[in-house]
Design an enzyme around this catalytic site. Structure first.
Site, PDB file in Angstrom:
ATOM      1  N   THR A   1      79.350 -10.356  93.540  1.00 43.98           N
ATOM      2  CA  THR A   1      80.788 -10.288  93.776  1.00 43.98           C
ATOM      3  C   THR A   1      81.616  -9.145  94.003  1.00 43.98           C
ATOM      4  O   THR A   1      81.170  -8.466  95.472  1.00 43.98           O
ATOM      5  CB  THR A   1      81.339 -10.077  92.503  1.00 43.98           C
ATOM      6  OG1 THR A   1      82.883 -10.597  92.100  1.00 43.98           O
ATOM      7  CG2 THR A   1      81.199  -8.337  91.133  1.00 43.98           C
TER       8      THR A   1
ATOM      9  N   ASP B   1      87.915 -19.492  86.123  1.00 44.67           N
ATOM     10  CA  ASP B   1      88.214 -18.188  86.138  1.00 44.67           C
ATOM     11  C   ASP B   1      89.125 -16.837  84.432  1.00 44.67           C
ATOM     12  O   ASP B   1      89.964 -17.279  84.947  1.00 44.67           O
ATOM     13  CB  ASP B   1      88.515 -17.616  87.595  1.00 44.67           C
ATOM     14  CG  ASP B   1      88.166 -16.668  87.861  1.00 44.67           C
ATOM     15  OD1 ASP B   1      87.451 -15.422  87.488  1.00 44.67           O
ATOM     16  OD2 ASP B   1      88.910 -15.697  89.296  1.00 44.67           O
TER      17      ASP B   1
ATOM     18  N   LYS C   1      76.476 -10.417  87.543  1.00 38.33           N
ATOM     19  CA  LYS C   1      77.429 -10.367  88.742  1.00 38.33           C
ATOM     20  C   LYS C   1      77.258  -9.007  89.138  1.00 38.33           C
ATOM     21  O   LYS C   1      77.032  -8.120  88.509  1.00 38.33           O
ATOM     22  CB  LYS C   1      79.218 -10.289  88.104  1.00 38.33           C
ATOM     23  CG  LYS C   1      79.116 -11.994  87.703  1.00 38.33           C
ATOM     24  CD  LYS C   1      80.963 -12.306  87.178  1.00 38.33           C
ATOM     25  CE  LYS C   1      81.950 -11.443  88.885  1.00 38.33           C
ATOM     26  NZ  LYS C   1      83.179 -11.902  88.179  1.00 38.33           N
TER      27      LYS C   1
ATOM     28  N   GLU D   1      79.740  -9.758  84.528  1.00 37.89           N
ATOM     29  CA  GLU D   1      79.610  -8.813  85.234  1.00 37.89           C
ATOM     30  C   GLU D   1      79.183  -7.416  84.265  1.00 37.89           C
ATOM     31  O   GLU D   1      78.808  -6.809  83.552  1.00 37.89           O
ATOM     32  CB  GLU D   1      81.019  -8.456  85.793  1.00 37.89           C
ATOM     33  CG  GLU D   1      81.068  -7.748  86.754  1.00 37.89           C
ATOM     34  CD  GLU D   1      82.520  -7.297  87.765  1.00 37.89           C
ATOM     35  OE1 GLU D   1      82.473  -6.949  88.425  1.00 37.89           O
ATOM     36  OE2 GLU D   1      82.900  -9.023  87.562  1.00 37.89           O
TER      37      GLU D   1
ATOM     38  N   PHE E   1      86.180 -13.082  98.230  1.00 35.80           N
ATOM     39  CA  PHE E   1      87.537 -13.671  97.332  1.00 35.80           C
ATOM     40  C   PHE E   1      88.381 -13.808  98.467  1.00 35.80           C
ATOM     41  O   PHE E   1      89.390 -13.276  99.113  1.00 35.80           O
ATOM     42  CB  PHE E   1      87.209 -11.925  96.684  1.00 35.80           C
ATOM     43  CG  PHE E   1      87.075 -11.809  95.720  1.00 35.80           C
ATOM     44  CD1 PHE E   1      86.195 -12.532  94.925  1.00 35.80           C
ATOM     45  CD2 PHE E   1      87.878 -10.553  94.695  1.00 35.80           C
ATOM     46  CE1 PHE E   1      85.237 -11.971  93.871  1.00 35.80           C
ATOM     47  CE2 PHE E   1      86.962 -10.754  93.399  1.00 35.80           C
ATOM     48  CZ  PHE E   1      85.779 -10.805  93.196  1.00 35.80           C
TER      49      PHE E   1
END
Length: 320
Positions: free
Chosen positions: A155, A16, A131, A95, A177
């Protein structure tokens, strides 16, 4: 054997970060990026030449200063993604602008542009995950993109309703998350510490994993946003886990014995009964989860803030 080595035996490890050096150090399968991570790495001196290359690209396309900023930003995301794919054997997640989170057409259009930039760089769409925020609109955009062979990573996922909608839409991957769920319960409850088995973020991901496996969904579950290594070990066996360099380093230097927590074989006994959600059902079910409502809204705002910060820096470079 280190915890990282044990983890890799049962779970696909994803880095990440957008930092090439950190990715190379821990040899993950995939890597994920977002506006916050890209904003962080563009400050690093070792990446100044990449940033300048993208600025020159934006200038070469012409247009207004705002159009140039958008073009530079998109190119920057794809260039970092492309360089990451020189290191990892799998895929990179890139993203879409969080400000498009409630705009189906806008998300689809931006995804098309990002994929074209990758393909122009000689990278197959098979190696890219787009994303999208897990709003209802994000799920609908993903459904369109998946039908076109563009794979999506959903996400900012906090509620079971979000996960159900993504499974029904046939998205490639979701990113619940863990750490941000944990943060909310710490802030709003009496408990400040949790074990790996009663951590609310861990429990949420386990529920989603077992539901997907029980009902035959092919969507990959990738736990994300970890606060400590206990949360990671609590999800040993999950399809994918995306982990920061700091926690990857802790796992690399830890030799405690880990226990597998999630298996496809046990899921049928543990997963919830099947449910189906239309838009009204989704919105109501998601709204019933106060944590998820707050965290989704906050996450979109924070990613948007970092997107604006990045664009502000790029604009200054274009005007200098």
């Amino acid at each position: 054997m280190s915890c990282l080595e044990q983890l890799k035996k049962h779970t696909v490890v994803v880095a990440d970060t957008g930092d090439f050096d950190a990715i190379a150090q821990y040899t993950p399968q995939d890597a994920t990026t977002n506006p916050s991570l890209i904003l962080s790495v563009v400050q690093m001196p070792q990446y100044a030449s990449i940033v300048q290359e993208c600025v020159e690209y934006g200038k070469s396309l012409g247009g207004s200063i705002d159009e140039q900023v958008v073009n530079v930003t998109d190119k920057l995301f794809v260039t970092f993604g492309s360089r990451i794919l020189d290191i990892v054997p799998g895929r990179v997640s890139t993203e879409v602008d969080a400000r498009l989170s409630f705009d189906v057409e806008g998300m689809v259009t931006k995804a098309h542009k990002l994929i074209k930039l990758y393909e122009d760089a000689g990278i197959s769409r098979e190696r890219v995950l787009i994303k999208l925020s897990t709003t209802w609109e994000g799920v609908q955009a993903a459904k369109i993109l998946e039908a076109e062979g563009i794979h999506c990573n959903m996400t900012l996922l906090f509620s079971f309703a979000q996960a159900v909608a993504c499974g029904e839409a046939g998205v490639t991957l979701i990113s619940p998350f863990v750490g941000r769920i944990f943060d909310w319960y710490v802030a709003h409850g009496d408990r400040k510490t949790f074990s790996e088995d009663d951590d609310p973020g861990v429990i949420s991901v386990r529920r989603i994993y077992n539901y997907y496996k029980r009902h035959g969904y092919k969507t990959i579950v990738m736990g994300a946003s970890f606060r400590n290594t206990k949360q990671i070990s609590g999800l040993l066996g999950c399809d994918f886990l995306t982990i920061s360099p700091k926690l990857l380093n802790e796992l690399k230097n830890d030799t405690r014995s880990l226990e597998v927590k999630l298996t496809k074989e046990s899921a049928p006994q543990l997963g919830d009964d099947f449910i189906s959600l239309n838009e009204k059902d989704f919105r109501y079910a998601h709204n019933e989860d106060a944590m998820a409502v707050e965290k989704l809204a906050e996450g979109i705002r924070k990613f948007a803030v970092d997107q604006v910060k990045l664009e502000t820096q790029i604009k200054a470079m274009l005007e200098s």
